[in-house]
Design an enzyme around this catalytic site. Structure first.
Site, PDB file in Angstrom:
ATOM      1  CG  ASN A  76      55.251  44.060  39.263  1.00 36.96           C
ATOM      2  OD1 ASN A  76      54.352  43.584  39.947  1.00 36.96           O
ATOM      3  ND2 ASN A  76      55.434  43.747  38.005  1.00 36.96           N
ATOM      4  N   GLY A  77      55.813  42.829  42.525  1.00 34.96           N
ATOM      5  CA  GLY A  77      56.129  41.464  42.967  1.00 34.96           C
ATOM      6  C   GLY A  77      55.919  41.334  44.462  1.00 34.96           C
TER       7      GLY A  77
ATOM      8  CD1 TRP B   6      44.855  44.900  42.743  1.00 34.49           C
ATOM      9  CD2 TRP B   6      46.200  43.358  43.632  1.00 34.49           C
ATOM     10  NE1 TRP B   6      44.074  43.865  43.188  1.00 34.49           N
ATOM     11  CE2 TRP B   6      44.879  42.906  43.742  1.00 34.49           C
ATOM     12  CE3 TRP B   6      47.223  42.567  44.123  1.00 34.49           C
ATOM     13  CZ2 TRP B   6      44.548  41.682  44.319  1.00 34.49           C
ATOM     14  CZ3 TRP B   6      46.903  41.346  44.704  1.00 34.49           C
ATOM     15  CH2 TRP B   6      45.568  40.921  44.796  1.00 34.49           C
TER      16      TRP B   6
ATOM     17  CE  LYS C 211      41.508  42.860  30.769  1.00 34.50           C
ATOM     18  NZ  LYS C 211      40.272  42.044  30.832  1.00 34.50           N
TER      19      LYS C 211
ATOM     20  NE  ARG D 129      52.208  45.075  35.584  1.00 34.77           N
ATOM     21  CZ  ARG D 129      52.739  44.033  34.977  1.00 34.77           C
ATOM     22  NH1 ARG D 129      52.484  43.830  33.711  1.00 34.77           N
ATOM     23  NH2 ARG D 129      53.509  43.199  35.608  1.00 34.77           N
TER      24      ARG D 129
ATOM     25  CG  HIS E 276      24.388  15.338  45.228  1.00 36.05           C
ATOM     26  ND1 HIS E 276      23.988  14.073  45.609  1.00 36.05           N
ATOM     27  CD2 HIS E 276      24.293  15.370  43.880  1.00 36.05           C
ATOM     28  CE1 HIS E 276      23.683  13.371  44.529  1.00 36.05           C
ATOM     29  NE2 HIS E 276      23.851  14.133  43.467  1.00 36.05           N
TER      30      HIS E 276
ATOM     31  CD  GLU F  94      33.571  33.972  31.980  1.00 36.30           C
ATOM     32  OE1 GLU F  94      34.298  33.523  32.882  1.00 36.30           O
ATOM     33  OE2 GLU F  94      33.757  35.077  31.443  1.00 36.30           O
TER      34      GLU F  94
ATOM     35  CD  GLU G 128      35.707  40.209  36.915  1.00 35.35           C
ATOM     36  OE1 GLU G 128      35.053  39.408  36.220  1.00 35.35           O
ATOM     37  OE2 GLU G 128      36.867  40.515  36.666  1.00 35.35           O
TER      38      GLU G 128
ATOM     39  CB  CYS H  13      52.440  47.059  41.248  1.00 37.69           C
ATOM     40  SG  CYS H  13      51.856  46.549  42.862  1.00 37.69           S
TER      41      CYS H  13
ATOM     42  CE  LYS I 110      33.260  37.526  33.347  1.00 37.77           C
ATOM     43  NZ  LYS I 110      34.518  37.458  32.641  1.00 37.77           N
TER      44      LYS I 110
HETATM   45  O1  M6R Z   1      45.021  37.661  31.634  1.00 32.82           O
HETATM   46  P1  M6R Z   1      44.455  36.327  32.032  1.00 32.82           P
HETATM   47  O2  M6R Z   1      43.524  35.773  31.017  1.00 32.82           O
HETATM   48  O3  M6R Z   1      45.547  35.349  32.389  1.00 32.82           O
HETATM   49  O4  M6R Z   1      43.651  36.615  33.353  1.00 32.82           O
HETATM   50  C1  M6R Z   1      43.073  35.590  34.100  1.00 32.82           C
HETATM   51  C2  M6R Z   1      42.075  36.123  35.091  1.00 32.82           C
HETATM   52  O5  M6R Z   1      42.709  36.975  36.011  1.00 32.82           O
HETATM   53  C3  M6R Z   1      40.938  36.893  34.421  1.00 32.82           C
HETATM   54  O6  M6R Z   1      40.317  36.120  33.442  1.00 32.82           O
HETATM   55  C4  M6R Z   1      39.898  37.326  35.457  1.00 32.82           C
HETATM   56  O7  M6R Z   1      39.266  36.222  36.003  1.00 32.82           O
HETATM   57  C5  M6R Z   1      38.900  38.281  34.805  1.00 32.82           C
HETATM   58  N1  M6R Z   1      38.903  39.531  35.510  1.00 32.82           N
HETATM   59  C6  M6R Z   1      37.500  37.778  34.770  1.00 32.82           C
HETATM   60  O8  M6R Z   1      36.639  38.671  34.143  1.00 32.82           O
END
Ligand code: M6R
Length: 610
Positions: A100-101, A74, A605, A27, A506, A483, A490, A2, A487
């Site tokens: 926040n927290g 969030w 983010k 956030r 396996h 990775e 997500e 947040c 993508k």
């Molecule tokens: O800000 P950060 O690099 O620490 O964030 C880590 C992850 O939350 C971030 O990379 C997340 O996995 C992305 N949304 C992936 O696209």
């Protein structure tokens, strides 16, 4: 998680607060709200969903509020609804709190308050804070807040307004960043979870920590420690000329950021290598060469995409510098009692510099005496403040929740660091130069993939009809496949499993069928023959195959249904062209699906809860 924003000053406070909240939407964007005092009464407006919904509600009223606090959420405790949106007001309607927290013991505190006949309106942990402050309030808000803080377990940054103090915001923090900025000449005071939300302002900024309380009004700011004794905080000049980035004609920030990569990779390299000596240069590295040469073990900590970059960095450090390196997921590491010796170097990687799990793991490592090297994109963040030394990505703000350009910049910084460590040890100048030559070609390699985006778009059309995917690769392509799968899931909400290609026999091969395509990453030369065998195994069980393979890998064409050809590079750097192609694939599949690409559901983010 947040974002918190607060304002006292001469501007239109509602407008300033909304602008501030927009900078903090990374956030969380499940709901948002503001609260202020008007004619001695608390006024609060909240809306479910993105800040634009709040704006629409506010536009219906001609609102002037001063002081003001705002929040973008969030959801953690309770669904994403207007009811659970902050600010949270106590049942007597005397005060409003944004938070926040996470309050770990909120349940027992709630039970306690309910026994005192206090009724709750939301499911949040935050409401416990507002009710507790009101419960302890006997005319002195600071004392009531302090009593409340002593009962809370967990992490928090909070800002409060109370109708008995119509010119004041009171704030406190424990393990969650809270920046306070002021400009005495302009008589403005700002509060934010992230000082980068103070866009375009000249301010003196300080940070609250360890249960400190700030009492902020137009005349002065007083800071008190946990015993309510006044303290002097060290301030920094914050001079932001930054403006919020725009999409510059691209349909989404994600697409813009994908296309920025030739440039951002170049920026990450700029000034950081010496062709003559075949090595990297880091002017700001606060570790001596002696310290680095004594390093026997490197521990990389990060989350999500940054962890994927870290895993690739770990392979480069082992392959090139021959230093045993382990990349650990921060949320796991901190509960593992990590082994840290005198010659362990800890590298923490984060785009935002605010990821709570990464910060917590850093603190755990520091408590064991580790030195921390941060690799960060955003400046003025918790990680930059807590690291002993920092290398910056200089990729510019990454707005899309789905990380793209930060990833390739992280790989670039890690590649240069691996080269530096290798040259300090055994790597010859010639080998160093050869590696640099390959690295310098990467912006062109990436450009070439980007130029063929339409080809990936048509592949995306074809593959967007499936619901489940396997992403396979070996060695450097294994992490690349993780990775790439992240993508896709997500932003398109499709099920994509990244897996080491040699491992599927396996167990996971049981899932293979004509309904489950395999996206194969074939650019790792060392394991090329082996992945061909793995592809044959899935082909003979009917899986459709889309392969990303370097030009000339014709055997792949015999096996795969579709091939996207990649410009060649060495194994250590093969992630670049493969990842760019995978980012485009995910983007175009998500577009076919019509999802919210820049702000996918349930995400934020920056993940600021543990
Ligand atoms: O800000 P950060 O690099 O620490 O964030 C880590 C992850 O939350 C971030 O990379 C997340 O996995 C992305 N949304 C992936 O696209």
């Amino acid at each position: 998680m947040c974002g918190i924003f607060g304002y006292i000053g001469t501007e239109n406070a509602v407008k300033t607060c909304i602008e501030g909240l927009k900078q903090l939407a990374y956030r969380g964007y499940d709901s948002s709200g503001i609260a202020g005092i008007r004619k001695g009464q608390l006024v609060s407006i909240k809306a479910e969903g993105k800040i634009v919904n709040l704006e629409k509600k506010i536009q219906l009223k001609d609102l002037e509020l001063a002081p003001i606090i705002g929040h973008t959420r969030w959801a953690t405790h309770g669904i994403a609804s207007e009811n659970n949106a902050h600010p949270h007001i106590d049942s007597k309607e005397t005060l409003a709190v944004v938070h926040n927290g996470i309050i770990d013991n909120f349940d027992s505190l709630r039970t306690f308050l309910k026994q005192k006949n206090i009724s709750f309106r939301s499911e949040t942990d935050t409401e416990v804070i507002s009710q507790l402050i009101a419960y302890h309030y006997e005319g002195n808000l600071t004392v009531a807040l302090n009593k409340t803080l002593s009962l809370l377990k967990g992490s928090f940054a909070i800002a409060i307004i109370h109708k008995d103090f119509p010119n004041q915001i009171i704030a406190a923090s424990r393990e969650s960043p809270l920046a306070i900025g002021y400009n005495h000449t302009k008589k403005e005071r700002l509060i934010s979870s992230d000082p980068n939300a103070f866009l375009g302002r000249n301010l003196n900024v300080f940070y609250l920590r360890n249960d400190e309380i700030a009492v902020i009004n137009r005349q002065k700011i007083e800071v008190l420690d946990a015993h309510l004794s006044p303290i002097i905080k060290k301030t920094e000049k914050f001079n932001s000329t930054l403006t919020f980035p725009t999409k510059e004609g691209y349909e989404h920030f994600m697409l813009k950021e994908i296309f920025e990569q030739p440039n951002t990779i170049q920026k990450a390299m700029l000034g950081h290598y010496s062709e003559n000596f075949g090595t990297a240069i880091f002017d700001n590295l606060n570790f001596s060469n002696q310290e680095l040469m004594a390093t026997r073990h490197i521990l990389i900590i990060a989350c999500g995409t940054s962890w994927h970059a870290g895993s690739i960095g770990a392979s480069m450090l082992e392959d090139m510098a021959r230093i045993s390196t382990q990349a650990e997921i921060a949320s796991e590491l901190r509960f593992k009692n990590p082994i840290i010796s005198d010659n362990t170097l800890v590298i923490a990687i984060s785009q935002s510099g605010e990821t709570a799990d990464t910060i917590a793991a850093v603190r755990e490592a520091k408590a064991k005496g580790a030195k921390i090297l941060g690799i960060v994109n955003a400046q003025n963040t918790t990680l930059t403040r807590e690291s002993d030394s920092c290398l910056f990505l200089k990729a510019g703000p990454e707005i899309s929740v789905c990380s793209t350009k930060a990833f390739t910049s992280q790989i670039t910084v890690l590649a240069l660091f691996a080269l530096y460590m290798a040259r300090l040890r055994h790597m010859s100048k010639e080998d160093g130069k050869a590696f640099l030559d390959e690295l310098k070609k990467i912006p062109d390699v990436v450009t070439e993939v980007l130029q063929r985006h339409e080809q990936i778009q048509s592949l995306a059309k074809k593959y967007s009809t499936f619901h489940d995917f396997f992403f396979l690769g070996r060695r450097y392509m294994h992490t690349t496949s993780l990775e790439a799968a992240l993508k896709l899931k997500e932003i398109s909400y499709l099920n994509a499993n990244g897996y080491p290609a040699g491992e599927i026999k396996h167990g996971p091969i049981a899932l293979i069928s004509p309904k489950l395509p395999v996206i194969a990453f074939c650019a790792n030369h060392q394991t090329y023959d082996k992945i061909l065998g793995n592809l044959m195994e899935v082909k003979s069980r009917g899986a459709p195959i889309l392969a990303f393979a370097p030009y000339g890998a014709h055997e792949v064409q015999e096996i795969a249904d579709d091939v996207f050809w990649l410009p060649p590079t060495i194994d250590e750097l093969a992630t670049y062209p493969s990842s760019i192609a995978a980012q485009l694939l995910a983007y175009y599949i998500a577009k076919e699906k019509g999802t919210e690409i820049d702000q996918p559901r349930n995400l934020a983010k920056s993940v600021t809860v543990q």
